[in-house]
Write a protein that holds these residues in place. Sequence first.
Motif, short mmCIF file in Angstrom:
data_model
loop_
_atom_site.label_atom_id
_atom_site.label_comp_id
_atom_site.label_asym_id
_atom_site.label_seq_id
_atom_site.Cartn_x
_atom_site.Cartn_y
_atom_site.Cartn_z
N MET A 1 -36.38 -10.61 -37.56
CA MET A 1 -35.22 -11.45 -37.88
C MET A 1 -33.96 -10.60 -37.92
SD MET A 1 -34.56 -13.84 -41.27
CE MET A 1 -35.99 -14.87 -40.95
N SER A 2 -32.91 -11.02 -37.23
CA SER A 2 -31.65 -10.29 -37.26
C SER A 2 -30.96 -10.50 -38.60
CB SER A 2 -30.74 -10.78 -36.14
OG SER A 2 -30.30 -12.11 -36.40
N LEU A 3 -29.96 -9.68 -38.90
CA LEU A 3 -29.24 -9.83 -40.16
C LEU A 3 -28.53 -11.19 -40.24
CD1 LEU A 3 -28.37 -8.82 -42.89
CD2 LEU A 3 -26.57 -7.48 -41.77
N PRO A 4 -27.83 -11.64 -39.20
CA PRO A 4 -27.23 -12.98 -39.30
C PRO A 4 -28.28 -14.06 -39.60
CG PRO A 4 -26.26 -11.80 -37.47
CD PRO A 4 -27.40 -10.96 -37.95
N GLN A 5 -29.43 -14.00 -38.96
CA GLN A 5 -30.49 -14.97 -39.26
C GLN A 5 -30.95 -14.86 -40.71
OE1 GLN A 5 -33.17 -13.67 -36.12
NE2 GLN A 5 -32.80 -15.53 -34.93
N ALA A 6 -31.06 -13.63 -41.20
CA ALA A 6 -31.48 -13.42 -42.59
C ALA A 6 -30.45 -13.97 -43.57
CB ALA A 6 -31.71 -11.92 -42.85
N ILE A 7 -29.18 -13.86 -43.23
CA ILE A 7 -28.12 -14.41 -44.10
C ILE A 7 -28.24 -15.93 -44.18
CG2 ILE A 7 -25.62 -14.76 -44.31
CD1 ILE A 7 -25.33 -11.90 -43.06
#
Length: 240
Positions: A1-7
Amino acid sequence: MSLPQAIFAAHRAGFDAVETHSLDLEDIDAVKAALDTTGLPLQLMNTGQGAPGEIGFNAIPGREAEARADIDKSIAIARRLQCDALHLLAGFTDAPAADTTFRANLDYACDAAARHDMTILIEPLNQQDMPGYFLSHADYALALIDRMGHPNLKLIFDCYHVQIMDGDLSRRITALLPLIGHVQIASVPDRGPPDEGEVNYRHICRLLDSLGWNRPLGVEYIPVGLTEETLGWMQWLRES
């Protein structure tokens, strides 16, 4: 999971803020868009990790130029993301000059961060999980903060690491609160969700409330299975 997705996932799960490791490989514009869309503040970020297997290099003699370039870059990224706290990673070293090197880089970082009303954070990491990491005891971290005299230099009080290395969490939190810039929790000894293990986080949260702590807690644990399926502790702690 990318950071934007995690946010976005953190927002859906009901978190009040997010924090992150280093952002060297991330699309900063995409991270900024995710933060803006969700309204979640970025509580803190780290300086650069370094090469694979490293956890920073700010205490490693001979890498001062690299460290300071990374500090400048990290502060610029933090300002872009409206993050007001930067964790300076020390790195793995037992070199005789490591203390001098770390203090010099902390001086540089604190002076640079102060120009933007930012806090520099340091965090002891336990020697069981991170053998050879330069900074491992809360008492040494606090001696550094006291000796250096920068008002924007604070401690990350990670209850997991402090419990393993030093213990006595309640008394340490009470005594050290003015020097603490961020608090993290996870179960001990397995670094699982905070409603498990040997530490009573209901007590810790009530203590922090009684002392006037008003910043979000960082929850840094290793989930078994999907993270979304391990979040029952959120309601458990909020009812404490």
